[in-house]
Motif scaffolding. Structure first.
Motif, PDB file in Angstrom:
ATOM      1  N   ASP A   1      35.427  57.721  40.529  1.00  0.00           N
ATOM      2  CA  ASP A   1      36.871  57.968  40.512  1.00  0.00           C
ATOM      3  C   ASP A   1      37.559  56.686  40.966  1.00  0.00           C
ATOM      4  O   ASP A   1      37.545  56.354  42.153  1.00  0.00           O
ATOM      5  N   ASP A   2      38.152  55.966  40.022  1.00  0.00           N
ATOM      6  CA  ASP A   2      38.749  54.673  40.374  1.00  0.00           C
ATOM      7  C   ASP A   2      40.227  54.828  40.697  1.00  0.00           C
ATOM      8  O   ASP A   2      40.816  55.901  40.533  1.00  0.00           O
ATOM      9  N   ASP A   3      40.822  53.737  41.176  1.00  0.00           N
ATOM     10  CA  ASP A   3      42.238  53.725  41.518  1.00  0.00           C
ATOM     11  C   ASP A   3      42.819  52.385  41.116  1.00  0.00           C
ATOM     12  O   ASP A   3      42.913  51.462  41.925  1.00  0.00           O
ATOM     13  N   THR A   4      43.213  52.271  39.844  1.00  0.00           N
ATOM     14  CA  THR A   4      43.725  50.993  39.352  1.00  0.00           C
ATOM     15  C   THR A   4      45.107  50.666  39.928  1.00  0.00           C
ATOM     16  O   THR A   4      45.565  49.529  39.788  1.00  0.00           O
ATOM     17  N   SER A   5      45.755  51.624  40.587  1.00  0.00           N
ATOM     18  CA  SER A   5      47.055  51.329  41.194  1.00  0.00           C
ATOM     19  C   SER A   5      46.944  50.288  42.306  1.00  0.00           C
ATOM     20  O   SER A   5      47.946  49.664  42.687  1.00  0.00           O
ATOM     21  N   LEU A   6      45.743  50.098  42.831  1.00  0.00           N
ATOM     22  CA  LEU A   6      45.535  49.109  43.893  1.00  0.00           C
ATOM     23  C   LEU A   6      45.276  47.708  43.358  1.00  0.00           C
ATOM     24  O   LEU A   6      45.293  46.736  44.120  1.00  0.00           O
ATOM     25  N   PHE A   7      45.017  47.578  42.052  1.00  0.00           N
ATOM     26  CA  PHE A   7      44.571  46.301  41.516  1.00  0.00           C
ATOM     27  C   PHE A   7      45.650  45.217  41.602  1.00  0.00           C
ATOM     28  O   PHE A   7      45.345  44.062  41.933  1.00  0.00           O
ATOM     29  N   GLU A   8      46.896  45.554  41.302  1.00  0.00           N
ATOM     30  CA  GLU A   8      47.945  44.528  41.331  1.00  0.00           C
ATOM     31  C   GLU A   8      48.213  44.026  42.751  1.00  0.00           C
ATOM     32  O   GLU A   8      48.286  42.816  42.980  1.00  0.00           O
ATOM     33  N   PRO A   9      48.391  44.913  43.750  1.00  0.00           N
ATOM     34  CA  PRO A   9      48.591  44.375  45.113  1.00  0.00           C
ATOM     35  C   PRO A   9      47.377  43.607  45.631  1.00  0.00           C
ATOM     36  O   PRO A   9      47.526  42.607  46.346  1.00  0.00           O
ATOM     37  N   LEU A  10      46.174  44.059  45.269  1.00  0.00           N
ATOM     38  CA  LEU A  10      44.970  43.337  45.659  1.00  0.00           C
ATOM     39  C   LEU A  10      44.997  41.925  45.071  1.00  0.00           C
ATOM     40  O   LEU A  10      44.759  40.928  45.781  1.00  0.00           O
ATOM     41  N   ALA A  11      45.286  41.843  43.781  1.00  0.00           N
ATOM     42  CA  ALA A  11      45.270  40.542  43.103  1.00  0.00           C
ATOM     43  C   ALA A  11      46.399  39.634  43.586  1.00  0.00           C
ATOM     44  O   ALA A  11      46.243  38.414  43.628  1.00  0.00           O
ATOM     45  N   LYS A  12      47.527  40.220  43.958  1.00  0.00           N
ATOM     46  CA  LYS A  12      48.625  39.415  44.500  1.00  0.00           C
ATOM     47  C   LYS A  12      48.183  38.749  45.797  1.00  0.00           C
ATOM     48  O   LYS A  12      48.422  37.546  46.011  1.00  0.00           O
ATOM     49  N   ASP A  13      47.494  39.486  46.653  1.00  0.00           N
ATOM     50  CA  ASP A  13      46.974  38.895  47.885  1.00  0.00           C
ATOM     51  C   ASP A  13      45.903  37.849  47.580  1.00  0.00           C
ATOM     52  O   ASP A  13      45.840  36.809  48.243  1.00  0.00           O
ATOM     53  N   PHE A  14      45.053  38.131  46.600  1.00  0.00           N
ATOM     54  CA  PHE A  14      44.024  37.160  46.214  1.00  0.00           C
ATOM     55  C   PHE A  14      44.658  35.827  45.836  1.00  0.00           C
ATOM     56  O   PHE A  14      44.226  34.757  46.304  1.00  0.00           O
ATOM     57  N   ALA A  15      45.677  35.880  44.990  1.00  0.00           N
ATOM     58  CA  ALA A  15      46.319  34.648  44.539  1.00  0.00           C
ATOM     59  C   ALA A  15      46.992  33.915  45.686  1.00  0.00           C
ATOM     60  O   ALA A  15      46.876  32.688  45.814  1.00  0.00           O
ATOM     61  N   GLU A  16      47.690  34.662  46.559  1.00  0.00           N
ATOM     62  CA  GLU A  16      48.453  34.030  47.638  1.00  0.00           C
ATOM     63  C   GLU A  16      47.549  33.497  48.743  1.00  0.00           C
ATOM     64  O   GLU A  16      47.803  32.422  49.298  1.00  0.00           O
ATOM     65  N   ILE A  17      46.495  34.231  49.065  1.00  0.00           N
ATOM     66  CA  ILE A  17      45.639  33.848  50.191  1.00  0.00           C
ATOM     67  C   ILE A  17      44.631  32.778  49.803  1.00  0.00           C
ATOM     68  O   ILE A  17      44.399  31.820  50.556  1.00  0.00           O
ATOM     69  N   THR A  18      44.030  32.908  48.617  1.00  0.00           N
ATOM     70  CA  THR A  18      42.972  31.971  48.226  1.00  0.00           C
ATOM     71  C   THR A  18      43.475  30.794  47.416  1.00  0.00           C
ATOM     72  O   THR A  18      42.842  29.732  47.404  1.00  0.00           O
ATOM     73  N   GLY A  19      44.590  30.964  46.709  1.00  0.00           N
ATOM     74  CA  GLY A  19      45.057  29.912  45.811  1.00  0.00           C
ATOM     75  C   GLY A  19      44.109  29.659  44.658  1.00  0.00           C
ATOM     76  O   GLY A  19      44.177  28.605  44.009  1.00  0.00           O
ATOM     77  N   ALA A  20      43.245  30.630  44.366  1.00  0.00           N
ATOM     78  CA  ALA A  20      42.181  30.427  43.378  1.00  0.00           C
ATOM     79  C   ALA A  20      42.527  30.948  41.994  1.00  0.00           C
ATOM     80  O   ALA A  20      41.669  30.925  41.106  1.00  0.00           O
ATOM     81  N   GLU A  21      43.740  31.423  41.814  1.00  0.00           N
ATOM     82  CA  GLU A  21      44.150  31.890  40.492  1.00  0.00           C
ATOM     83  C   GLU A  21      44.979  30.816  39.805  1.00  0.00           C
ATOM     84  O   GLU A  21      45.991  30.365  40.330  1.00  0.00           O
ATOM     85  N   ARG A  22      44.532  30.414  38.618  1.00  0.00           N
ATOM     86  CA  ARG A  22      45.260  29.419  37.838  1.00  0.00           C
ATOM     87  C   ARG A  22      46.167  30.145  36.846  1.00  0.00           C
ATOM     88  O   ARG A  22      45.732  31.084  36.195  1.00  0.00           O
ATOM     89  N   ILE A  23      47.405  29.679  36.721  1.00  0.00           N
ATOM     90  CA  ILE A  23      48.382  30.309  35.854  1.00  0.00           C
ATOM     91  C   ILE A  23      48.958  29.263  34.898  1.00  0.00           C
ATOM     92  O   ILE A  23      49.279  28.146  35.311  1.00  0.00           O
ATOM     93  N   GLY A  24      49.068  29.625  33.636  1.00  0.00           N
ATOM     94  CA  GLY A  24      49.642  28.712  32.658  1.00  0.00           C
ATOM     95  C   GLY A  24      50.036  29.432  31.391  1.00  0.00           C
ATOM     96  O   GLY A  24      49.694  30.596  31.187  1.00  0.00           O
ATOM     97  N   PRO A  25      50.747  28.753  30.504  1.00  0.00           N
ATOM     98  CA  PRO A  25      51.185  29.379  29.263  1.00  0.00           C
ATOM     99  C   PRO A  25      50.082  29.406  28.213  1.00  0.00           C
ATOM    100  O   PRO A  25      49.281  28.475  28.103  1.00  0.00           O
ATOM    101  N   VAL A  26      50.044  30.477  27.471  1.00  0.00           N
ATOM    102  CA  VAL A  26      49.261  30.554  26.236  1.00  0.00           C
ATOM    103  C   VAL A  26      50.150  31.223  25.203  1.00  0.00           C
ATOM    104  O   VAL A  26      50.554  32.378  25.383  1.00  0.00           O
ATOM    105  N   GLY A  27      50.488  30.493  24.149  1.00  0.00           N
ATOM    106  CA  GLY A  27      51.477  30.981  23.219  1.00  0.00           C
ATOM    107  C   GLY A  27      52.774  31.216  23.969  1.00  0.00           C
ATOM    108  O   GLY A  27      53.206  30.398  24.784  1.00  0.00           O
ATOM    109  N   ALA A  28      53.396  32.371  23.724  1.00  0.00           N
ATOM    110  CA  ALA A  28      54.619  32.725  24.434  1.00  0.00           C
ATOM    111  C   ALA A  28      54.339  33.562  25.672  1.00  0.00           C
ATOM    112  O   ALA A  28      55.260  34.052  26.316  1.00  0.00           O
ATOM    113  N   GLY A  29      53.065  33.715  26.010  1.00  0.00           N
ATOM    114  CA  GLY A  29      52.678  34.547  27.139  1.00  0.00           C
ATOM    115  C   GLY A  29      52.171  33.747  28.316  1.00  0.00           C
ATOM    116  O   GLY A  29      52.131  32.512  28.302  1.00  0.00           O
TER     117      GLY A  29
END
Length: 272
Positions: free
Chosen positions: A218-246
């Motif tokens: 029984d999973d809970d995907t509602s936690l995935f976005e706040p978890l990932a937000k902390d991952f990006a802010e705390i670790t700085g290990a998420e790279r973000i960039g454009p691909v096409g218009a996205g």
């Protein structure tokens, strides 16, 4: 949707421009990467989903391995369906008559055009799980897709765990972390209370079609976005960039899963 894609784009995406953007993001030749995607979020692409798959393969080169979730959740227990539900008198008919899962021919469900296109590419290998399969193309494809057990299909005997061992990357193309299947592996590994349910699917056993049951978390995907937000802010290990218009996001799966397991464990401890 076509008009929306045109409106989102300044220029049309192409194989070469998307491959160049993926390389600029940090996707290097020879890498192993699991990709989640939304074609419509990338704007208008010349060649559509086909071009996106070719761009991914171009960026990875012949030594890289491309992986995508090819889930088919329409092959689940009909008594549990809610969007929409089906009448109870239909349940036994569905269990008895739905075609068995076939890695070669069973279509994906609700996974998007890029995934469905990739599934049909020559040489693609697809795992044997009837609802949460993964497809792969490249030198590690056979290894990553083999031995996918029915029970706990996103856990330790899944391609996700093998991707962890291979120190793979996670690439989100126009989608958020609520689509990030690697976080299910973090759920399994977290020191937190877990509950399970029985799932059912049609498969081939010893040459005959059968309806089989197995265990699913029984999973809970509602936690995935706040978890990932902390991952990006705390670790700085998420790279973000454009691909096409996205927007694309790239990170090492191992770092994300380890952080996610700790984050979920701490959340459970704080709740007690």
């Amino acid at each position: 949707m076509e008009a929306d894609a045109v409106a989102r784009a300044t220029d049309p995406g192409t194989i070469s421009t998307i491959a160049a953007q993926l390389r600029a993001l940090g996707l290097s030749p020879g890498a192993t990467v699991i990709t989640h995607s939304s074609l419509s979020r990338l704007g208008w692409v010349a060649g559509g989903a086909h071009a996106v798959v070719l761009a991914l393969l171009q960026a990875l080169g012949p030594d890289g391995t491309l992986v995508m979730p090819t889930h088919s959740r329409h092959l689940t227990e009909p008594a549990d369906w809610a969007n929409p539900p089906v009448p109870e008198p239909w349940w036994e008919i569905i269990r008895a008559e739905t075609p068995a899962y076939d890695p070669r021919t069973t279509p994906t469900g609700y996974m998007g055009a890029i995934v469905e296109c990739f599934r049909t590419f020559p040489g693609v290998r697809r795992s044997a799980h009837p609802t949460v399969s993964f497809a792969a193309l490249g030198p590690l494809a056979e290894h990553l897709t083999a031995g996918h057990d029915l029970d706990d299909g996103l856990g330790e005997s899944s391609p996700l765990a093998k991707l962890y061992e291979a120190d793979a990357w996670v690439l989100l193309l126009g989608v958020g972390h609520d689509n990030n299947t690697s976080l299910h592996l973090a759920e399994y590994r977290a020191d937190a209370p877990k509950s399970y349910h029985r799932q059912g699917s049609p498969v081939v056993v010893d040459g005959a079609r059968r309806w089989v049951t197995y265990r699913e978390l029984d999973d809970d995907t509602s936690l995935f976005e706040p978890l990932a937000k902390d991952f990006a802010e705390i670790t700085g290990a998420e790279r973000i960039g454009p691909v096409g218009a996205g927007t694309a996001r790239l990170m090492r799966q191992r770092e994300l899963v380890d952080f996610g397991a700790r984050w979920l464990s701490q959340r459970a401890a704080n709740a007690n």
